[in-house]
Design a protein around this motif. Sequence first.
Motif, mmCIF file in Angstrom:
data_model
loop_
_atom_site.group_PDB
_atom_site.id
_atom_site.type_symbol
_atom_site.label_atom_id
_atom_site.label_comp_id
_atom_site.label_asym_id
_atom_site.label_seq_id
_atom_site.Cartn_x
_atom_site.Cartn_y
_atom_site.Cartn_z
ATOM 1 N N UNK A 196 0.809 -1.216 0.000
ATOM 2 C CA UNK A 196 0.000 0.000 0.000
ATOM 3 C C UNK A 196 0.847 1.273 0.000
ATOM 4 N N UNK A 197 2.144 1.135 -0.063
ATOM 5 C CA UNK A 197 2.997 2.314 -0.087
ATOM 6 C C UNK A 197 3.081 3.043 1.232
ATOM 7 N N UNK A 198 2.789 2.356 2.334
ATOM 8 C CA UNK A 198 2.832 3.008 3.645
ATOM 9 C C UNK A 198 4.239 3.469 3.995
ATOM 10 N N UNK A 206 0.734 2.848 -19.564
ATOM 11 C CA UNK A 206 0.828 1.393 -19.497
ATOM 12 C C UNK A 206 1.812 1.020 -18.386
ATOM 13 N N UNK A 207 2.076 -0.267 -18.239
ATOM 14 C CA UNK A 207 3.020 -0.722 -17.226
ATOM 15 C C UNK A 207 2.318 -1.284 -16.015
ATOM 16 N N UNK A 208 2.897 -1.047 -14.845
ATOM 17 C CA UNK A 208 2.330 -1.561 -13.603
ATOM 18 C C UNK A 208 2.055 -0.401 -12.652
ATOM 19 N N UNK A 209 1.143 -0.623 -11.716
ATOM 20 C CA UNK A 209 0.811 0.385 -10.724
ATOM 21 C C UNK A 209 1.925 0.502 -9.693
ATOM 22 N N UNK A 210 2.074 1.678 -9.077
ATOM 23 C CA UNK A 210 3.094 1.824 -8.029
ATOM 24 C C UNK A 210 2.859 0.835 -6.892
ATOM 25 N N UNK A 269 3.176 -4.831 -5.467
ATOM 26 C CA UNK A 269 2.312 -5.943 -5.861
ATOM 27 C C UNK A 269 2.349 -6.224 -7.353
ATOM 28 N N UNK A 270 2.954 -5.315 -8.127
ATOM 29 C CA UNK A 270 3.102 -5.497 -9.576
ATOM 30 C C UNK A 270 1.758 -5.691 -10.266
ATOM 31 N N UNK A 271 0.794 -4.884 -9.923
ATOM 32 C CA UNK A 271 -0.525 -4.948 -10.552
ATOM 33 C C UNK A 271 -0.468 -4.245 -11.906
ATOM 34 N N UNK A 272 -0.886 -4.947 -12.944
ATOM 35 C CA UNK A 272 -0.797 -4.393 -14.293
ATOM 36 C C UNK A 272 -1.831 -3.293 -14.506
ATOM 37 N N UNK A 273 -1.406 -2.207 -15.123
ATOM 38 C CA UNK A 273 -2.342 -1.147 -15.503
ATOM 39 C C UNK A 273 -3.245 -1.656 -16.632
ATOM 40 N N UNK A 274 -4.544 -1.408 -16.534
ATOM 41 C CA UNK A 274 -5.489 -1.946 -17.508
ATOM 42 C C UNK A 274 -6.225 -0.877 -18.298
#
Length: 271
Positions: free
Chosen positions: A60-62, A230-234, A237-242
């Motif tokens: 969560x970027x805490x 594009x790419x992944x979210x910060x 967790x490496x969540x792909x941008x959709x």
Amino acid sequence: MISVFDLFSVGIGPSSSHTVGPMRAARTFVAGLKADGLLAGTARVRAELFGSLGATGHGHGSDRAVLLGLAGEAPESVDTDAVDARITRIRAERRLGLLDAHEVDFDVDRDLVLHRRRSLPFHPNGMTFVAYDDAGVEVRVRTYYSVGGGFVVDEAAAGADRIKPDSTRVRYPFLTGAQLLGVTASTGLSISGVMLANELSWRGEGEVRAGLLEIWRVMRECVERGCSRDGVLPGGLRVRRRAAELRRSLETESDPADALRAMDWVTLFAL
């Protein structure tokens, strides 16, 4: 009653309780040091995150939020495009400018600890900050809790019995949807008219309208940003941008006769 500005608040993502709250807590801590004349004598700070913050903080970027808060950044105004470079520099140089003014030694691996299996007593989202002087003596210790929605309380105000609701008297109070419709029927006002009248209990109409337009500007920027990257979210967790991929698909492959085509765009904007 709850103000619209408590429901819709601008802040860095992805989580109000796990990102916005820790940033505000860290900033509150160093701002308190400055206000009490203790900042100049601070040689080192240490931050510890407990409970849910410690267990899921990296995702969560805490941890990043704490670093930014100690540096004086606020969730509603931080330059998100500059975050990665700033965090990388802090890690590499092992130095941190408290409130972006007073530099101290800061080793992220040593001075920012996420406890995965330890919790504080009042709330799962607990944080403790410690400031030390040159001799390693504690200058100040403070504990904060991120209680949801980006709201933060210190240990003096912790506990459900001490977190009080806003008692502001509004012009048209209601508790249920039926009561709200009753107000519109008796006053001739629309629902938005009732809500505007209630908002004026906290601030002037010009401030309300300007604040709502600012929230809408940020919302539009979020949509435009997501639709173009594009790419992944910060985060880890490496969540792909959709969203960007979905936008391209809708622009090139959608059937104009599809009755649900508009809902595809709503889904895109939500992402």
